[in-house]
Scaffold this active site. Structure first.
Site, PDB file in Angstrom:
ATOM      1  N   VAL A  58       0.800  -1.226   0.000  1.00 18.27           N
ATOM      2  CA  VAL A  58       0.000   0.000   0.000  1.00 18.27           C
ATOM      3  C   VAL A  58       0.836   1.280   0.000  1.00 18.27           C
ATOM      4  O   VAL A  58       0.276   2.368  -0.027  1.00 18.27           O
ATOM      5  CB  VAL A  58      -0.990   0.025   1.188  1.00 18.27           C
ATOM      6  N   TYR A  59       2.149   1.168   0.044  1.00 19.83           N
ATOM      7  CA  TYR A  59       2.983   2.359  -0.088  1.00 19.83           C
ATOM      8  C   TYR A  59       3.031   2.723  -1.578  1.00 19.83           C
ATOM      9  O   TYR A  59       3.836   2.204  -2.348  1.00 19.83           O
ATOM     10  CB  TYR A  59       4.398   2.120   0.429  1.00 19.83           C
ATOM     11  N   GLY A  60       2.126   3.625  -1.958  1.00 25.89           N
ATOM     12  CA  GLY A  60       2.027   3.993  -3.365  1.00 25.89           C
ATOM     13  C   GLY A  60       1.398   2.907  -4.211  1.00 25.89           C
ATOM     14  O   GLY A  60       1.569   2.912  -5.432  1.00 25.89           O
TER      15      GLY A  60
END
Length: 319
Positions: A58-60
């Site tokens: 979910v980081y980017g």
């Protein structure tokens, strides 16, 4: 399946900001990384002995994993450790959501196993935790941990894994001078008693404790963190001054002192790196020796600020 013990470094390297696009309004941190920056960071970290990289799908939405995988290709797989996460809130609707998300992470990271796989948020401990077991048995996941879980959830996850002969091998929660919920809830004591490493994220409160920002020099206005922290900067001045004062005595920066505080508390900080010089700071932080008086002073000043920096994705740890 037997695997090497997880190697716990003094500091782990975070890649949350690597998910930013660098475009105005398109990133939590408002950071614009170049490929050259990232390659230099990886080289410097490797030379300094920092080998554990923490990331997440979910980081980017895949950007951070993809970038990390690309720049680590130059190193042998045995030269570093990868930690990434299953996030229940982003799970698909298939029969095996944890395995499915893992497969996509493996592809982006360019590897066939993850050293440390986290359940990112609890969601439903009874539902998600058992889905780690076949991944451990297959060797695609070497070790497992939980993030943003409270004490009851950590203990429940540990029991569920224990029934299959495994255990929680790491806990990762928000922990900083401004947010010590995991300490007050007994999670740090539980981890110590069980021999479970505790990883502290947001030790620098997304830069608010770095000494870099002040009411006169706020965070980038087009970053999400600015909306949270810029209004707090006047109340943080006493704490950042104290960090800088102790740092002045030790030849260190405010950020290095805040990181050293987390190490002194028996945790492994996960510190986001976005510039090669950040690695130099982590080397210094890992060598700093704070006195008991330093720790007491910093915690008293932090408590006096009266701020709650709990993220929107977190629940209170103290129940």
């Amino acid at each position: 399946m037997e695997h090497d013990d997880l190697k716990i470094p003094p500091v782990a390297l975070g890649t949350w900001a690597w998910g930013d696009t660098g475009e105005a309004g398109r990133g939590y941190f408002g950071s614009g990384l170049t490929r050259a920056d990232v390659e230099a960071m990886v080289d410097k970290a490797h030379a300094a002995g920092f080998r554990l990289w923490d990331t997440a799908m979910v980081y980017g939405m895949g950007r951070a994993e993809t970038l990390l995988g690309e720049v680590l290709k130059r190193l042998p797989r045995s030269a570093y450790q990868l930690a990434t996460k299953f996030t229940p809130q982003a799970a698909g609707s298939g029969d095996h959501p944890v395995a499915d998300m893992l497969e996509r992470s493996l592809a982006r990271l360019g590897t066939d196993y993850i050293d440390l796989y986290w359940i990112h948020n609890p969601g439903d401990v009874v539902r998600w935790t058992p889905q780690l077991i076949p991944l451990l048995k297959s060797g695609q996941v070497r070790h497992v941990g939980v993030s943003n879980h409270n004490l009851d959830e950590i203990q429940l996850a540990n029991r569920l894994l224990g029934e299959a002969g495994f255990r929680i091998e790491a806990v990762q929660n928000h922990y900083s001078l401004l947010y010590r919920g995991s300490e007050r809830a007994g999670i740090l004591d539980y981890c110590r008693s069980q021999g479970i490493p505790f990883f502290a994220y947001m030790v620098l409160e997304q830069g608010a404790l770095s000494g870099k920002y002040s009411p006169d020099h706020p965070m980038p206005i087009d970053s999400d963190r600015a909306a949270t922290y810029n209004a707090m900067l006047p109340q943080l001045k006493a704490l950042t001054d104290a960090l800088s004062s102790i740092g002045g005595r030790l030849g260190a920066s405010a950020a290095e002192v805040a990181t050293a505080w987390a190490i002194a508390k028996g945790t492994t900080p996960i510190v986001g790196v976005t510039r090669p010089q950040h690695v130099d700071g982590l080397v210094r932080a890992s060598r700093l020796k704070l006195t008991r008086d330093d720790i007491v002073e910093l915690e008293a000043v932090a408590d006096a600020a009266g701020l709650n920096t709990r993220g929107w994705w977190e629940r209170e740890m103290v129940v």
